[in-house]
Write an enzyme that holds these catalytic residues in place. Structure first.
Site, mmCIF file in Angstrom:
data_model
loop_
_atom_site.group_PDB
_atom_site.id
_atom_site.type_symbol
_atom_site.label_atom_id
_atom_site.label_comp_id
_atom_site.label_asym_id
_atom_site.label_seq_id
_atom_site.Cartn_x
_atom_site.Cartn_y
_atom_site.Cartn_z
ATOM 1 N N SER A 1 13.162 -12.861 134.494
ATOM 2 C CA SER A 1 11.811 -12.299 134.448
ATOM 3 C C SER A 1 11.481 -11.615 135.768
ATOM 4 O O SER A 1 11.672 -12.203 136.837
ATOM 5 C CB SER A 1 10.767 -13.385 134.174
ATOM 6 O OG SER A 1 9.461 -12.820 134.228
ATOM 7 N N VAL B 1 13.352 -14.245 142.724
ATOM 8 C CA VAL B 1 14.710 -13.687 142.837
ATOM 9 C C VAL B 1 14.826 -12.400 142.025
ATOM 10 O O VAL B 1 15.400 -11.417 142.495
ATOM 11 C CB VAL B 1 15.778 -14.725 142.420
ATOM 12 C CG1 VAL B 1 17.171 -14.114 142.447
ATOM 13 C CG2 VAL B 1 15.721 -15.947 143.338
ATOM 14 N N CYS B 2 14.258 -12.372 140.825
ATOM 15 C CA CYS B 2 14.323 -11.168 139.988
ATOM 16 C C CYS B 2 13.571 -10.020 140.645
ATOM 17 O O CYS B 2 14.033 -8.873 140.623
ATOM 18 C CB CYS B 2 13.738 -11.450 138.607
ATOM 19 S SG CYS B 2 14.597 -12.757 137.701
ATOM 20 N N ASP B 3 12.432 -10.325 141.223
ATOM 21 C CA ASP B 3 11.639 -9.341 141.948
ATOM 22 C C ASP B 3 12.465 -8.772 143.100
ATOM 23 O O ASP B 3 12.607 -7.549 143.242
ATOM 24 C CB ASP B 3 10.363 -10.022 142.456
ATOM 25 C CG ASP B 3 9.491 -9.133 143.318
ATOM 26 O OD1 ASP B 3 9.897 -8.808 144.457
ATOM 27 O OD2 ASP B 3 8.390 -8.785 142.876
#
Length: 166
Positions: free
Chosen positions: A54, A59-61
């Site tokens: 997501s 971490v995804c950001d």
């Protein structure tokens, strides 16, 4: 495929493991305007494809921002980031974070990408973190299934693979 965990707990990945040398499987996902996008839409281009759980997680950001920053150094490489976030949320996130060099795509509807690339987490209905490089002939030249979903991928290896696939 090695075992993958998410938050330290094992997950079941649905679909087929993709390996270097495979023909890249096609998929259908949704763009931020809810139009359908397939792998074939970028035929003839080198693609660096990331799957993330997501965009609204740390971490995804950070991962998506990193690939967005590196995009100019890669030239004609098309960077796709796929998650199960809704297209509306992806559009909002990209706008709020100035993401212009990565195309975010949603697999929430059918898990088409998740199952084609073996990254759909059965327990969470999210995508596991992975990176794939597909050359202009639709051959997979790089694969990384990140063993723990809260860890970063190997950015340098993925970027080098994308450069080498040109």
């Amino acid at each position: 495929m090695e075992n993958v965990t998410f938050g330290g707990k094992p997950v079941t990945l649905l679909g087929n493991e993709v390996k270097v040398g495979d023909k890249a499987p096609n998929f259908t996902v949704l763009a931020n305007d809810r139009s359908e996008v397939t792998l074939n839409d970028t035929k003839g281009q080198v693609r660096l494809i990331t799957s993330v759980p997501s965009l609204d997680t740390g971490v995804c950001d950070a991962e998506t921002r990193r690939f967005n920053e590196e995009a100019n150094k890669l030239g004609a490489v098309k960077i796709l980031t796929i998650s199960c976030d809704l297209p509306f949320a992806q559009k909002r996130w990209c706008g709020a974070n100035g993401i212009e060099n990565v195309q975010t795509l949603s697999d929430h509807r059918d898990l088409s990408f998740g199952e084609a690339y073996g990254v759909a987490m059965q327990e969470h209905r999210l995508l596991a973190r992975a990176v794939f490089v597909v050359d202009s002939n639709d051959t997979v030249t790089y694969v990384e299934y990140v063993s723990e979903g809260t860890h970063h991928p190997n950015y340098e290896a993925a970027l080098e693979a994308a450069k080498a696939a040109k």
